[in-house]
Each structure stands twice: as C-alpha cells, then as structure tokens.
Design a protein around this motif. Structure first.
Motif, PDB file in Angstrom:
ATOM      1  N   ASN A 117      40.414  44.923  38.289  1.00 17.27           N
ATOM      2  CA  ASN A 117      40.664  43.296  38.703  1.00 17.27           C
ATOM      3  C   ASN A 117      41.456  42.593  37.564  1.00 17.27           C
ATOM      4  O   ASN A 117      41.649  43.149  36.590  1.00 17.27           O
ATOM      5  CB  ASN A 117      39.408  42.743  39.218  1.00 17.27           C
ATOM      6  N   GLN A 118      41.974  41.365  37.720  1.00 17.59           N
ATOM      7  CA  GLN A 118      42.791  40.663  36.894  1.00 17.59           C
ATOM      8  C   GLN A 118      41.875  39.734  35.778  1.00 17.59           C
ATOM      9  O   GLN A 118      42.452  38.875  35.114  1.00 17.59           O
ATOM     10  CB  GLN A 118      43.733  39.693  37.480  1.00 17.59           C
ATOM     11  N   SER A 119      40.511  39.772  35.954  1.00 17.99           N
ATOM     12  CA  SER A 119      39.655  38.975  35.102  1.00 17.99           C
ATOM     13  C   SER A 119      40.043  39.514  33.527  1.00 17.99           C
ATOM     14  O   SER A 119      40.145  40.483  33.282  1.00 17.99           O
ATOM     15  CB  SER A 119      38.250  39.191  35.252  1.00 17.99           C
ATOM     16  N   THR A 120      39.548  38.483  32.721  1.00 17.26           N
ATOM     17  CA  THR A 120      39.722  38.709  31.291  1.00 17.26           C
ATOM     18  C   THR A 120      38.182  38.347  30.584  1.00 17.26           C
ATOM     19  O   THR A 120      37.512  37.880  31.360  1.00 17.26           O
ATOM     20  CB  THR A 120      40.631  37.984  30.494  1.00 17.26           C
ATOM     21  N   ASP A 121      38.095  38.469  29.179  1.00 15.12           N
ATOM     22  CA  ASP A 121      36.801  38.058  28.760  1.00 15.12           C
ATOM     23  C   ASP A 121      36.518  36.609  29.022  1.00 15.12           C
ATOM     24  O   ASP A 121      35.325  36.184  29.065  1.00 15.12           O
ATOM     25  CB  ASP A 121      36.646  38.337  27.230  1.00 15.12           C
ATOM     26  N   ASP A 122      37.436  35.720  29.024  1.00 14.88           N
ATOM     27  CA  ASP A 122      37.285  34.301  29.373  1.00 14.88           C
ATOM     28  C   ASP A 122      37.824  33.721  30.577  1.00 14.88           C
ATOM     29  O   ASP A 122      37.473  32.515  30.880  1.00 14.88           O
ATOM     30  CB  ASP A 122      37.544  33.595  28.211  1.00 14.88           C
ATOM     31  N   THR A 123      38.480  34.472  31.452  1.00 11.09           N
ATOM     32  CA  THR A 123      38.703  33.919  32.930  1.00 11.09           C
ATOM     33  C   THR A 123      38.456  34.867  33.973  1.00 11.09           C
ATOM     34  O   THR A 123      38.514  36.017  33.746  1.00 11.09           O
ATOM     35  CB  THR A 123      40.342  33.564  32.895  1.00 11.09           C
ATOM     36  N   PHE A 124      37.851  34.102  34.986  1.00  7.44           N
ATOM     37  CA  PHE A 124      37.440  34.991  35.966  1.00  7.44           C
ATOM     38  C   PHE A 124      38.507  35.110  37.056  1.00  7.44           C
ATOM     39  O   PHE A 124      39.014  34.117  37.855  1.00  7.44           O
ATOM     40  CB  PHE A 124      36.297  34.564  36.792  1.00  7.44           C
ATOM     41  N   ASN A 125      39.062  36.224  37.124  1.00  3.74           N
ATOM     42  CA  ASN A 125      40.116  36.473  38.567  1.00  3.74           C
ATOM     43  C   ASN A 125      40.060  37.682  39.127  1.00  3.74           C
ATOM     44  O   ASN A 125      40.481  38.794  38.771  1.00  3.74           O
ATOM     45  CB  ASN A 125      41.512  36.356  37.777  1.00  3.74           C
ATOM     46  N   PRO A 126      39.074  37.694  40.171  1.00  5.59           N
ATOM     47  CA  PRO A 126      38.776  38.919  40.792  1.00  5.59           C
ATOM     48  C   PRO A 126      39.870  39.652  41.781  1.00  5.59           C
ATOM     49  O   PRO A 126      39.344  40.509  42.476  1.00  5.59           O
ATOM     50  CB  PRO A 126      37.526  38.532  41.507  1.00  5.59           C
ATOM     51  N   LYS A 127      41.075  39.089  41.726  1.00  6.05           N
ATOM     52  CA  LYS A 127      42.076  39.889  42.535  1.00  6.05           C
ATOM     53  C   LYS A 127      42.357  40.956  42.015  1.00  6.05           C
ATOM     54  O   LYS A 127      42.451  41.300  40.690  1.00  6.05           O
ATOM     55  CB  LYS A 127      43.268  38.815  42.753  1.00  6.05           C
ATOM     56  N   PRO A 128      42.699  42.182  42.789  1.00  3.71           N
ATOM     57  CA  PRO A 128      43.134  43.547  42.196  1.00  3.71           C
ATOM     58  C   PRO A 128      44.349  43.186  41.318  1.00  3.71           C
ATOM     59  O   PRO A 128      45.231  42.466  41.484  1.00  3.71           O
ATOM     60  CB  PRO A 128      43.569  44.259  43.568  1.00  3.71           C
ATOM     61  N   ASP A 129      44.365  44.284  40.226  1.00  4.55           N
ATOM     62  CA  ASP A 129      45.386  44.087  39.176  1.00  4.55           C
ATOM     63  C   ASP A 129      46.637  44.763  40.042  1.00  4.55           C
ATOM     64  O   ASP A 129      46.492  45.416  41.075  1.00  4.55           O
ATOM     65  CB  ASP A 129      45.084  45.210  38.246  1.00  4.55           C
ATOM     66  N   ASN A 130      47.854  44.668  39.307  1.00  5.89           N
ATOM     67  CA  ASN A 130      48.855  45.178  39.927  1.00  5.89           C
ATOM     68  C   ASN A 130      49.487  46.003  38.972  1.00  5.89           C
ATOM     69  O   ASN A 130      49.822  45.849  37.985  1.00  5.89           O
ATOM     70  CB  ASN A 130      49.850  43.942  40.281  1.00  5.89           C
ATOM     71  N   PRO A 131      49.862  47.387  39.449  1.00  4.71           N
ATOM     72  CA  PRO A 131      49.137  48.146  40.475  1.00  4.71           C
ATOM     73  C   PRO A 131      47.648  48.400  40.514  1.00  4.71           C
ATOM     74  O   PRO A 131      47.305  48.887  39.567  1.00  4.71           O
ATOM     75  CB  PRO A 131      49.992  49.379  40.713  1.00  4.71           C
TER      76      PRO A 131
END
Length: 1453
Positions: free
Chosen positions: A355-369
């Motif tokens: 997914n696209q989260s990092t250590d300090d932002t939560f972004n559960p959308k799938p990464d690309n690709p």
C-alpha cells in the motif's frame, strides 16, 4: 476407529488443532502439538522402523536390563504373578529411570488381582507364552499404503505415499513442510471438487483410491489466517537459527552430528585410508588436563544461515480503521528489505499487496503497480531480489537437514553454555512474550484449557484393545506434554512477578497463584504445616515426594482413582509446585471437602468405603498394608494409605487423591526415634543420622528388592525343611514314586549349594542373590520346581506337615502372615502423633511386626543393597559417567541419594572404583552447593542477579580475586547508600559472613532476616567452601576435607570444568561459551556478562507406552536366547508403537534405535546399522542433550559402524568427539575412556599413524590395568595391540615384551590349549624371528662399519582394514558367529536331551547361560570371545554370549 479418533481429537486434546489451521501448530513453533496428535510421522517421512536414540527403554540407563541378571529378575517376578507377559524385569518399568511397580498390571495384564497368589511358590508362564500374548490385534495397526497425486497452483504434480489411517490434516502438514509448497498456509484440499474434512481419516473417504489427484485450492484469508500465515513465514525465515534452542523455547534443541561429519554420513563416498587427515586436536590426545569449552558447540559462527529481510513486523497502523475494514483490510505489515527499501503491506482476504502508507502518513490505497499475491513469500520475492536468493538458500539448507533435526522434542532441553546471540527485532516474539495466554489461542477455541478435565478424560479413554490403548496413551502423552510446558511457563511467570496472587495481602512466601487453570504454590512452610517435620526443609522436599507418589499411583493406573497433574519447577532458587485444579475445590474450605485421610497429621481422621476399595487395589501393587488408626473420638478408622493422603470428591464426581508424599514407609536410618533399637552394624556406621526433615521414605525399588530377597530365602528354607521331611518319608517307605530321584538329587545339591552360599553371605556382607550368575538363576528355578513337586507329593500324604513347612519358612523370613508369604508395609508406623490400633501378637495387624519389617527394609538397604550396587559396578560393564547416571543407578538399586556419603566411604576403600569415587564426590559437592545456592538466590534482588551468580561461581571455582563488582549503573540504582559495598570488606564482612553461613545451616531455606539484600557480596571462596563442608557433614555425614577448589582438585582429581557443567545443569544456569581461565590471578574468572540466562529445572512424570515396552522386553529376551531375527522384528514393532504414542522424538525411541542398529550390525548389515545409528545419535543429542552420557555412547557405536562402512576418517572424528565429551564430563580417568582410546588407537594404526596410535593404546593400557587388574582379558588385548603397533614401528624388543604379557595372561586365565593362547604364541614366534633378523642387520652394520645398501628390507605389513575391523568388534564386545539356523536348532536339541524338565524352553536358556557363564571365565572374558568357533555347542552359546556382552555393551561402549 475414525469416530474415535475424531472424538479424541476434539475433546481430549482440547482440540489441540482446533480447525484447519492445524497447519499452524507447526508454525507457532509448537510442532510438538501436531506431530504427536496425529502421529506426525508424515512430515518426517522416516521409514517406520526408525525413530529416536537414547536411553535404554527398560530403565533410565539400561544397566539392569541387560545381561543375565535381567533374566533372573524376570523370573522372580513371574513367580509372583503368573499371568505376566514379559520375561524381563518390570521393576525398571517407567521410562524415566525411576523404577515402578512390577505388577502384572503394568506388564499389560488388566487390573487383575495378579499379586494375590504371591503366597504360593508357583512358577508361571514360560517365555513362549509372552509371544502369544502379544499377537493381539496387530493387524489393526498395520494400515494400508495409498499413493495419491497432489496438484497445487504453480508447482509440479506431487506424488506422495500416505497411510490409510492418517488424517487429511497430515497432508496439510506435509505440504507446509515441502520445499515447493511450504509458503502456503491458507488452502483446502479438494477431491472431485468436494472439499475434504481435515479431521477425516483417509480410509473413510469413499472416492479416494490409488492414484487419485487431490487439488490444493487457495482459500480467502480471515484475520486469523493472515496472522497464521505471517507467523509461518517468519518461522521459515528463522528456521536455521539456533537462537531458540539456546533460549530454551518451543522445544527446540541442538544437534551437531552433521557438523562433525561435515554433512550427512549416508551420502559420503568411502574414503581411501591415505587421504584421511587424522591428527587429533590438542584437547583429544591423552594427558589433557582441563579440556576447553569452545569445541562443545562446534560451528557456532555459521549456524544461522543467510539473512533474508532486515525487518518483518506488524505495522503500527494496525488495526485497520472502520472504513478500511469494510474494504476487506485484515492487518498491515511493515517490511525493510536487505536493499534498505521500506514497504507497508496490506493483508486482505485475497492475499497481500503493497500500500502507499509511509511511517508518518496513512494511505491504505494499493501502490502502483500493486502486485497482489496469495502468499507473502511470493510478494517479497517479487520486490526484493536478495530476499529471493536468500530464501532459496535457506530452503535448500532446511530440506537438506535430517528430519530429526527439525522436529520438536517432547520436553524442553536446556543448554548450559551459549554463545552471544544477537537480539533482533521480532514483533511476533514480542507478542508471544506479553500475551497473557499461552500462545495457544491460535488453535484452541475458548482460549484457556481446562487442564484437569483434559488430563482426567484422557485417562478414562477405553483400553481393552491395542488400538484403543495406543490412542489412550498418545492422548495422555500429548496432554501431559502440553501441561508440562504450560506449568513451566507459568512457574517462571510467578517467580518473575508476572502473575497476581490469589491472596495478595499475605506475606510473599505465603502467596498462591492461579494462571491458565493451573494452581501454583511455593515451597515454604506456610502455616506451620510442617513445623513438626522440619519446617521449610520439609516443605521444600514435600513436592518432590508428592510427585513420586503421583508417579507410582499413575503407573498402577487403577480405574476410578484420579491424581492431579503435578509438575515441580525449581527456578531462581525457588521451588514451585504446579497442579491441575480439582473442580469445585476453590469454592469450599479444605476441611469440608476432604472425605478420606487427615488434614492435621492424624488428629482427625476420616475414611470412605469407595476410597478404601480403590486404594486397596492400588495398595496390592504398591505393597501398602491396610491398617487402622484411632481418630479424635478414639474410634478405629481403617486406612489403605498414609494418614496424610487426602481423598476429595470433585464436583465432577471423580475420586481424587492428593498429598501422596508418604506413599512409602519411612526410612528409620534417618529418624531419631525413642523406641527403636537399630542393629549394631548400623550404629557403628553412624546411623541413625538425624536428617533436616522427617519425611525420608524408602524407595519403591528398595521394597521390590527387599521382598524379592526375602522370597528367595523363603523358598530356600522351605526347600530345606521339605528335604528333611522327604528324607524321613523315603526311609519309612521305599517308594520311588514319592519324588523322582533326579528331581530329588537336583534339589538336594541346589539346597546344599544354597546353604554354602548362605554361609558365604554371612562372611562377607555381599549380596549373593542380587547379581546372580546364570547358574544361580537355575538354582532358584530348580528349587521352585523341587518344592512344587515335593509339595504336591507331601500334600497328598500329609497336609499338616506341608503347612508346617510353610509356616516355619514364614516365621524365618519374618512374613506378616503366619501361613503365607506376605510382605506389605504400613507407611504410618513411625509417624508421630498417630495412634495405631494394635493387633494381637504375631498377626499382620501387630504393630511390633510392622515396625520390625520397616526397620529390616532400611537395614537391608545399607547392608545388602549398597554392597550389591558396588559389586555390580566392579565389572565396569556400563559405568556411570556423570552425577546423573550415578544417581539413576543408585535409584535403580533403591538407594536414596542421602546415602551418598556412605556409598563414597565404601568406594574410597576400593582403588578399582576410583572413577566412581570421584564422580560421587563431585555429585555430593554439587548437591551441597545447590542447597547453599538456592538460599543465596532467594536473598538476591533481581537487579543484581547476574553479578550475584557470577560472584557465586567465582567463589566456587576459583581462588583468584572475587570482588563482587557492583557496577556503577547499579550503584546509583541503590538509592544513594553507596558505602554499602566497599571492596576492602575483610573486617566488616566477617560478622556478615558468619551470619549468612549460620542462617544457611539453621534452616536450609531460611531467609536472612534483618540482613540487607546485598548479603551476597559477603560470600568469599573460603566461606563458601566452609559452608559446603558443613553441608556435606550435616546432610550426608561425610567429611569433605578440602577448604578450597584447589584442594578439591588436587585431593580428589575433580576437573573444574566438570564441576561447572554439573552445577549449571543442576541449578539451571547458562554461562557464556568462552574459555575460562580459572587460574586468573588479577581479575575474576566470571564477570556478570558471562551469565547468559537462568533456566527452570523441571521434574515431572513421563507417561509410558506399555505395549511398546512389552514388545521391547520380549524382543530383548529373544536376543538373549540368540534369536536375533525375531528380536529384530519385535523391537521394530516396539519402535512402531512408540512412534504411535510418542511421535518421532523420544528417549525410548532412542534406545530402540540403538538396539536395532546393534542387531542389524550383528546380522551383517553394516549399512543399515549406520543409517539407524545415525538417527539414534541425532535423537540423543536432541532429546538428552549434546553432552549427555548416552550421547557419548551413541557416538562410539556410530564410529564403529561407519568404520565398517569404510568411512575411516569419519569414524575417527566421531571417536574424537566422544572422547572430548567424556573428558569434559568426568576427566580422562574412566574405564570408558580406555575403550574409546583402544578404538582410536586401532583406527590410527590402520591408517599407519603408529606414533599417535601408541600414545592412545598406552593410555588405554594404563586405565585397563588400573580398573581391571593385571590378569584381565581387557589388559591382554591392550598389550597385544601395543605389540602390534610397536612391531609396525620396528621396535621389536618392546613388542616382544608386551606380547609376552598377553601370552602369560591367556595362559593363566584360559590354559595352554585355548585357541587365544595358541594365537598369542604364534605371534610371539613371528616377533622373535623379526627381532633376530633386525639384530643381524645391526650387527652387520657395526662389523663392516658401513651400511651395506642391499640388505633385504624387513617385512612390516600394515594391517588390512578387515583385520582392524575384527579387532574393533572384539574390543567392543561384538561377535559374528558364522552359524546357520540349522546348527542352532541342533545345539538346542542336544541341550534339550540333557535337560528334560518341565519347561524345556526355560531350562535351555539357563543351560545356554550357564555354559556362557563358564565360557565367560568368571565374567572377565566377557568381551573377548574367540571368533572362529570349533565345536557347534559352544557356537550356540557364544552366540548368546556375544549378544549378552552386546546388550551390556550397548550401554557401555
């Protein structure tokens, strides 16, 4: 059967594998769970007849079970209980080396009243009977094999062979273990699109036939499945890492066999002798003083395997918030790859994606690709090339390892030394440590387990048929194993302060705990309960005695009588008892719930008819006499156990007994009693010794031996009386019918023999009957026959006289009943405060009679059993190697360790027992130190544990500086009172030391009241050794005259490293693996970083496999009769049953394997022997420990077999390892070292390394002379080997001298005509020729002044490998007899003609054995029997002879 299995699976094991995720049992690291439930033999795929190496099934260290003695014991027992199906001693029954009941019941007969006809001297059951008894229903076990194909996505079609009795779940297990499919956990198996039920047996599935294809179908994940999958991945990645084994978790343990042989032995090509590097390492050559510690764990550096990931943990973004849950997110993971890339991964029901989260932002959308993979491993391989490479390497190494290296052991084995382990980030480990549950919640619905219910339901399972018994025993073993693990974990949590007490307001020593449905209490005298009996000292030993009681009642296994699950754990100086909880006991007061026994030591006593009935059944087997005592209202109350034993009926309606600490009668030698007069001999020896506590009991093995001894005397006396009667009769009527003359003559001579023996017995207080020669056994046998014969004759003519004879014999041996042979003991007879109901004089309820009996048993221990123990070890056939094997050997003779001082005194007078003397002293020092250490630890704050332990070891093992370094970080934790630990503490410390020492002796677990917690800093080497001396005197009445480790080393020859090992194992310390300089003068030897860990020392009962045991003993009997093939089949069958009950890894499987390897070798299949023995070694390392005595034994056997297979270099490496371990454990001065050295010398000789070979054989000769005397066969062989080596070196003069020694020994021991003597004479002739030739050449050189170059060379022929192997076999007591089955039959029939008697079979064995005994030449020529045999008759006996020394040797070589 299927239903049963299912039912059992689901309730008795509390669904140890709750659902399809049995798969994960392995993953959670608890492989034991599965393997044992469902007979996890599948994932190991060893052939059915191979499983685990270690102790002799019959008893802990396989001493008694071997050799002729065993035979005799077996017979005695048959006299007592005719329907017995095993001919070998049942006393040594329980696997854990503690002998248990020799009842017919144990031997597989149901609770029949087998001992009732003890009185009538009858012999029942010939050895043939047992075999038939065994053929029960084995077919039910042998299942049908079936081959199926398994197709899984992305892998080739897999063809596997399964057995029809296995569960579908085992295919899961198999797939999770195989290299190509191991990354899947969440799948179902389908056949024709129908999903198979995990708990169905394969034979219940209709459509399944040979060659069907089962499809692996990926299933959607759930939260739980996702966690299981992650755990499994983590387990695969750290599979090679030995950290778990060093930390003592998850039943992992170490094995080094494949490190030492550098890969699998079986894959090796044969080596050419010239290519072998055979120089022994420095620490293996004779004359090593202190062996180094590092070689104990070879290859520590590269054990781990490559690293695949830097971090794999659950993410801090867990759990998924509401909106994401509705999108199907299950959990988030965080990964750092070796390329330093960071990824956040989501798990959803379809699989794993980035997914696209990092250590300090939560972004559960799938990464690309985004790559969605059903398996996490596929995903990681995709994103990290180095992960892919490393994972493949790990997999290759994992699958190359032997199956036995990967299975979990039944109980945890702890290592006493460990290298520094790096501590890595591991979220799963962290989660396990802090989840209050047991890590079981993965698999068990309903979380905590009701241990009591599980333990009792498994005991209630049916046991009529063999398959039922196997199911029952497997369930008992499994639940018991889980209970021990849980109890150990709980006890550590209690001591570490991680559990809230149920009475938190009370003093910490009085607190009790409940955790995970187990009740924990500490070993202190809480409510002055033991005040009269020795206070805290009594409270400390009570749990151990109680466990002993539980063990024997469990072994008797009376239906309807229940005991509590009990485990005793020593940890950090505290003793914790863990027990399962009787339903309902916590709701009511103890007073209300007890319906039988007494809670106040006999002031109020209750009885209960149902309990009396149950305990009476058990008492028959345990030799407990029902007796009556008076209660507080002066009414007699009948009891069938000791007064302390309490009966409580639980809310589940079961009858529980607890507090079994006085199951057996008291030991009067250690009680100061007013009204007891002990014999003068004992008074001279310093008895009675006042012990710390008044709970000393006699061991069950002792009572067995005592009764057996009395029975022999009873038969003798009766025979003599009958003789006289018959003689009278004979004169009156000259009727030959009365007693057949031959019987008469036989009995006559026997009785005279017996009387002579009696006279001899009075002269030296040696026990004649205990170590019987074969002829002795025959004597007893024939006497019994004579009596039976005579009795029937006399009975017909004169009933009264026969009764009179029996009556007189009863009176003479002190039987409780006037007219029958009856020996039972009243455990309460000397208990203070109990008022007995005295019966009239001379009946069995007469108190005086009961007291005398208990006294006589205690006297028998000192005057007969201790000498018997020493006499048995004089032959050195299987000598103890360390304190543990010594203790087991003492226990098998019924001698308690508190007699160790007396044993040492006797050993000290026998130079030939020097090594045993040293081992015994080492054990005494270790035990005395343990008592002191426990108190010392209880007074130490957790802050200072490592400093305190290292300080204690410095005081124990060195004389150097021992300033207790309290480091600066600890100093300022001490809340400013820094002046407390000033270094120059000589004057100030004096008083404190005395105080510490005083309170040491005052009460063994006394807390030092009023003294500060830094008391441990006051101990000095001098004060500690003074305490050890005081303890040795107070506890064992033995004067240890050394006041420092220096004097102990110089006076008794103790090695410091052996003392360190023994002490660490005894109290559970793990030290850092490095070389310790004990002589260091400037800084302390041990620093606080050298203490790596402390472990619990766990005592529990080992459940038994009765049917397997019966097969094993029957097999042994067959082998002793020389029927190797049949023996082999029976023992393979035993191994099968053991695998069925215990799973692949267990001590008893080990002794089976060792025996099978030995038999394969004897039957001429050296390759098979090598394969089986290899498994035996790995199993012993895993189950017993890498430096356990039996591991050494397995190594020596393996080296012999690998030499026979042409792996010459390997066999040397294995011997070097065995020798190193021997020297580490007990030093070089030991008969076993002589055997190992002879082997090494022979192999070096074969390789042409004569110088080295000579060093080893000289050492072996020195030891053999010391331990076997200068006329022994061992010594003759050593001289001969030396002569061989010296002649090869061209030193003919020395060779001649040594061969002359050999010749003179053979001539004096075997006579001129013996073939050995002739061989030796021939050897002398050749040597003389060579010497003369050499001399001529020398003279030639001198006379002509120069070397004439063309002298003919002297012929020194290097020995052939074949001749070396022959010698090796001879030394190790193995004989191949070139003799066909026909010949054996011929011999048999010849012997049978001689001995036509009631049981031909019995007599034949005896005949064979008596010939053997003669051939054995007083038992000295045991190992040395000639190889090519001239007369057929001797051949038959040699066959058994070889085997007899084989079985004994099996434990020794």
């Amino acid at each position: 059967m299927a239903l049963e299995t299912e039912a059992k699976k689901s309730n008795s094991s509390a669904t140890a594998t709750g659902d399809a995720t049995a798969a994960t049992t392995k993953t959670s690291g608890k492989a034991k769970e599965n393997n044992n439930t469902v007979g996890g033999k599948k994932n190991l795929n060893p052939p059915p007849n191979q499983q685990n190496p270690n102790q002799n099934l019959v008893n802990g260290n396989g001493t008694v079970a071997d050799g002729p003695a065993a035979k005799k014991k077996g017979k005695k027992n048959r006299n007592k209980s005719p329907p017995e199906p095993t001919p070998v001693p049942v006393e040594e029954a329980l696997s854990n080396g503690h002998a248990e009941k020799p009842t017919a019941e144990e031997a597989g007969v149901a609770d029949s009243d087998a001992n009732a006809n003890l009185e009538k001297p009858e012999v029942g059951g010939a050895p043939e009977a047992e075999a038939d008894a065994e053929d029960i229903d084995l077919d039910a076990l042998h299942d049908v094999g079936i081959t199926v194909n398994i197709s899984s996505p992305g892998a080739d079609l897999l063809c596997v062979q399964l057995s029809s009795m296995e569960l579908v779940q085992e295919i899961h297990q198999l797939l999770m273990d195989r290299e190509e499919t191991c990354h899947r956990t969440c799948f179902s198996l389908q056949l024709d699109n129908v999903t198979l039920d995990n708990f169905a047996e394969l034979k219940t599935i209709e459509q399944l036939e040979q060659g069907s294809t089962i499809k692996v179908v990926e299933e959607p994940y759930t939260m739980r499945e996702a966690r299981i999958h992650v755990r499994h991945v983590r387990d695969l990645l750290k599979n090679l890492d030995p950290a778990d084994a060093y930390n003592g978790i998850d039943c992992t343990s170490l094995t080094y066999l494949n490190t030492i042989t550098q890969g699998d032995l079986l894959d090796k090509k044969k080596t050419r002798p010239d290519s072998v590097d055979c120089t022994p390492p420095e620490y293996v050559t004779p004359g090593v003083y202190e062996p180094p510690l590092l070689p104990l764990h070879p290859n520590v550096k590269n054990a781990k395997g490559p690293q695949a990931l830097k971090v794999l943990t659950t993410s801090a973004w867990n759990p998924p918030p509401g909106p994401r849950k509705l999108h199907g997110d299950l959990m988030y993971l965080y990964v750092v790859t070796m390329e330093e890339k960071r990824f956040h991964i989501s798990a959803c029901s379809k699989g794993f994606y980035i997914n696209q989260s990092t250590d300090d932002t939560f972004n559960p959308k799938p990464d690309n690709p985004s790559h969605l993979s059903h398996s996490l491993i596929d995903l990681l391989s995709h994103i990290s090339p180095s992960f892919r490479r490393a994972f493949q390497t790990i997999q290759k190494r994992r699958t190359m390892r032997h199956a036995f290296e990967r299975v979990a052991t039944p109980y945890q084995v702890y290592q006493w030394a460990s290298p520094t382990l790096e501590h890595t980030v591991d979220a799963i480990r962290a989660e396990d440590a802090f989840s209050s549950k047991l890590g079981y919640e993965e698999h068990i619905p309903g979380q905590t387990r009701d241990w009591n219910e599980e333990l009792q339901t498994t005991r209630e399972l049916p046991r009529k048929t063999l398959p039922e018994r196997l199911l029952r025993e497997r369930a008992i073993f499994k639940v018991h194993g889980d209970f021990v693990t849980a109890a150990t974990r709980g006890a550590m949590a209690v001591i570490d302060g991680n559990v809230l007490a149920i009475n938190p307001g009370e003093d910490s020593k009085m607190q009790m705990f409940i955790w995970n449905n187990i009740f924990f209490s500490l070993g202190f005298d809480v409510r002055d309960h033991y005040k009269e009996l020795g206070g805290d000292a009594a409270a400390f030993v009570a749990p151990r005695y109680d466990l002993h009681g539980v063990r024997v009642y469990n072994a008797v296994d009376v239906e309807g009588l229940y005991t509590l699950g009990t485990v005793v754990i020593d940890y950090r100086g505290y003793r914790v008892t863990a027990q399962s909880i009787i339903p309902g006991i916590l709701e009511r007061e103890q007073e209300q719930s007890v319906v039988y026994g007494s809670i106040d030591f006999g002031k109020t006593v209750l009885s209960h008819p149902k309990y009396l009935d149950l305990l009476r059944q058990a008492g028959k087997h345990l030799k407990i006499l029902p007796h009556a005592v008076l209660n507080e209202r002066d009414e007699p109350v009948e009891l069938c156990s000791s007064v302390e034993c309490k009966g409580i009926i639980g809310n589940d309606g079961r009858h529980y007994i607890l507090d079994l600490l006085r199951t057996f009668p008291p030991d009067v030698n250690f009680l100061k009693l007013q009204d007891v007069q002990i014999s003068k001999e004992l008074v001279d020896m310093g008895f009675p010794i006042e012990h710390r506590h008044k709970l000393c009991c006699l061991r069950q093995e002792l009572l067995e031996a005592f009764i057996e001894d009395r029975y022999v005397s009873f038969i003798r006396i009766a025979a003599v009386h009958l003789q006289q009667l018959n003689a009278k009769k004979q004169t009156e009527k000259a009727e030959e019918k009365q007693v057949p003359a031959i019987e008469e003559a036989q009995a006559e001579s026997k009785v005279n023999g017996a009387q002579k023996a009696d006279a001899k017995e009075e002269k030296k207080d040696d026990k004649v009957e205990k170590q019987p020669t074969a002829s002795d056994t025959k004597t007893a046998e024939a006497m019994v026959n004579a009596i039976r014969e005579a009795q029937s004759n006399v009975a017909t003519s004169n009933e009264v006289q026969a009764a009179e004879v029996v009556k007189r014999a009863c009176a003479a041996v002190g039987s409780l009943k006037e007219k029958e042979f009856d020996f039972r003991f009243n455990p309460d007879v000397f208990s203070p405060g109990i008022r007995h109901v005295d019966g009239e004089e001379g009946t069995c309820s007469s108190l005086a009679k009961q007291k005398v009996l208990v006294q006589e048993a205690a006297e028998f221990l000192v005057l007969k059993q201790i000498p018997a123990f020493i006499k048995e070890h004089l032959a050195h056939s299987s000598p103890p190697i360390d304190g543990q094997s010594l203790t087991e050997s003492l226990h098998s003779h019924g001698i308690n360790v508190r007699y160790l001082g007396k044993v040492i005194k006797m050993l000290g007078q026998m130079p030939r027992m020097d090594y045993l003397y040293r081992i015994a002293i080492l054990e005494l020092i270790v035990r005395a130190t343990k008592h002191i250490y426990y108190t010392y630890m209880q007074n130490t704050e957790p802050l200072h544990l490592s400093s305190a332990i290292s300080h204690f070891l410095n005081c124990l093992l060195t004389n150097g500086p021992v300033n207790p370094a309290v480091s600066s970080e600890e100093a300022h934790k001490k809340r400013g009172n820094g002046g407390k630990h000033n270094k120059h503490k000589s004057s100030k410390g004096g008083k404190g030391q005395q105080q510490a020492a005083g309170n040491q002796n005052g009460n063994s677990s006394g807390s030092s009241n009023g003294s500060s917690a830094s008391d441990w800093t006051l101990v000095t080497p001098r004060s500690l050794w003074q305490q050890i001396r005081r303890e040795a005197k107070a506890y064992w009445d033995w004067d240890l005259d050394c006041d420092s480790i220096e004097t102990a080393v110089s006076k008794y020859g103790i090695l410091r490293i052996s003392l360190l090992r023994a002490f660490c194992l005894k109290v559970g310390i793990q030290v850092l693996l490095r070389e310790y300089n004990f002589e260091s003068k400037h800084k302390p030897t041990f620093g606080d970083d050298d203490i790596v860990n402390v472990f619990p020392v766990v005592k529990h009962i080992s459940p038994r496999a009765t049917d397997a045991y019966n097969f094993y003993t029957t097999g042994q009997a067959k082998i002793q009769q020389g029927m190797f093939k049949e023996g082999y089949e029976l023992i393979s069958e035993a191994l099968n049953l053991l695998n069925n009950v215990f799973g692949a890894m267990h001590q008893e499987n080990g002794s089976c394997l060792r025996m099978l390897a030995r038999l394969s070798y004897l039957l001429g299949d050296a390759q098979d022997a090598l394969a089986i023995q290899q498994r035996a070694v790995i199993m012993s390392e895993r189950v017993n420990g890498i430096d356990h005595p039996s591991t050494i034994l397995e190594y020596t056997h393996l080296s012999l077999y690998s030499f026979a297979n042409g792996h010459v270099g390997m066999s040397l490496k294995l011997l070097y390892r065995a020798r190193y371990l021997m020297v580490l454990i007990c030093g070089e001065d030991h008969p076993e070292v002589a055997l190992i050295d002879s082997n090494i010398s022979l192999i070096l000789h074969a390789l042409g390394e004569y110088e080295l070979s000579l060093r080893f054989i000289e050492h072996a000769l020195k030891l053999n002379l010391k331990y076997f005397g200068n006329k022994a066969m061992h010594v003759a062989v050593s001289y001969h080997l030396m002569a061989r080596t010296q002649s090869c070196m061209g030193d003919f003069r020395s060779a001649l001298n040594n061969e002359k020694e050999t010749y003179s020994i053979y001539k004096s021991q075997l006579g001129e005509k013996h073939e050995k003597t002739r061989d030796s004479a021939e050897c002398l002739r050749l040597l003389t020729q060579q010497a003369v030739l050499l001399q001529r050449k020398m003279n030639d050189i001198y006379s002509s002044g120069k070397l004439t170059s063309d002298l003919p060379p002297i012929h020194i022929t290097p020995p052939s490998m074949g001749s070396v192997l022959d010698m090796l076999n001879t030394i190790n007591g193995i004989l191949f007899v070139q003799i066909s089955q026909k010949d054996i039959v011929k011999v048999r029939s010849e012997i049978e003609k001689h001995f036509k008697a009631n049981s031909a079979e019995n007599e034949v064995n005896d005949a064979i054995k008596s010939i053997v005994a003669a051939a054995n030449n007083n038992g000295e020529a045991e190992e040395e029997a000639s190889k090519d045999i001239k007369e057929q008759a001797v051949a038959g006996t040699q066959l058994t002879n070889g085997e007899k020394s084989t079985t004994t040797e099996a434990t020794s070589s």
